[in-house]
Design a protein around this motif. Structure first.
Motif, PDB file in Angstrom:
ATOM      1  N   ASP A  83       0.809  -1.223   0.000  1.00  0.00           N
ATOM      2  CA  ASP A  83       0.000   0.000   0.000  1.00  0.00           C
ATOM      3  C   ASP A  83       0.842   1.273   0.000  1.00  0.00           C
ATOM      4  OD1 ASP A  83       0.984   0.092   2.575  1.00  0.00           O
ATOM      5  OD2 ASP A  83      -0.954  -0.112   3.551  1.00  0.00           O
ATOM      6  N   ARG A  97       3.216   2.173   2.303  1.00  0.00           N
ATOM      7  CA  ARG A  97       3.592   2.745   3.603  1.00  0.00           C
ATOM      8  C   ARG A  97       5.094   2.923   3.778  1.00  0.00           C
ATOM      9  NH1 ARG A  97       1.963  -2.274   7.490  1.00  0.00           N
ATOM     10  NH2 ARG A  97       2.341  -3.771   5.827  1.00  0.00           N
ATOM     11  N   SER A 101      -5.059  -4.746  -5.585  1.00  0.00           N
ATOM     12  CA  SER A 101      -5.757  -3.987  -4.542  1.00  0.00           C
ATOM     13  C   SER A 101      -4.772  -3.184  -3.694  1.00  0.00           C
ATOM     14  CB  SER A 101      -6.604  -4.909  -3.666  1.00  0.00           C
ATOM     15  OG  SER A 101      -5.792  -5.833  -2.972  1.00  0.00           O
ATOM     16  N   LYS A 102      -3.602  -3.736  -3.430  1.00  0.00           N
ATOM     17  CA  LYS A 102      -2.594  -2.987  -2.676  1.00  0.00           C
ATOM     18  C   LYS A 102      -2.058  -1.822  -3.499  1.00  0.00           C
ATOM     19  CE  LYS A 102      -1.331  -6.647   0.428  1.00  0.00           C
ATOM     20  NZ  LYS A 102      -0.301  -7.541   0.927  1.00  0.00           N
ATOM     21  N   ALA A 153      -4.446   1.039  -3.354  1.00  0.00           N
ATOM     22  CA  ALA A 153      -4.291   1.790  -2.107  1.00  0.00           C
ATOM     23  C   ALA A 153      -3.077   2.711  -2.184  1.00  0.00           C
ATOM     24  CB  ALA A 153      -4.163   0.832  -0.928  1.00  0.00           C
ATOM     25  N   ALA A 154      -2.000   2.235  -2.769  1.00  0.00           N
ATOM     26  CA  ALA A 154      -0.804   3.069  -2.927  1.00  0.00           C
ATOM     27  C   ALA A 154      -1.088   4.245  -3.857  1.00  0.00           C
ATOM     28  CB  ALA A 154       0.360   2.233  -3.463  1.00  0.00           C
TER      29      ALA A 154
END
Length: 81
Positions: free
Chosen positions: A15, A17, A37-38, A41-42
């Motif tokens: 994502d 982080r 999906s990750k 999010a990123a």
């Protein structure tokens, strides 16, 4: 190794982080992950951090990198096993 002006390849960015922690210090970042999906999010966090021109996100697996080895000064491979 200092990240100032480094071209960084991050394998398994998830994502983002970890990406957000070092990207502002780097010249350019290619952050890849196999999970759509990750990556979504990123991407959602990319523009809000003002890094759209510096960080490129791509769907790819670490086994088949879509780049030449010489294109980067540093590779980060964290939490990807």
């Amino acid at each position: 190794m200092p990240l100032d002006d480094a071209r960084v390849l991050e394998i398994g960015c998830g994502d983002g982080r970890l990406t957000w922690k070092y990207a502002s210090q780097s010249r350019a970042v290619l952050a890849i992950d196999a999970d759509r999906s990750k990556l979504a999010a990123a991407r959602a966090g990319l523009s809000s951090r003002g890094l759209s021109g510096k960080v490129k996100l791509a769907q790819a697996a670490g086994e088949t990198l879509p780049v030449r080895r010489e294109a980067f000064d540093l590779a980060i491979f964290s939490w990807s096993l």
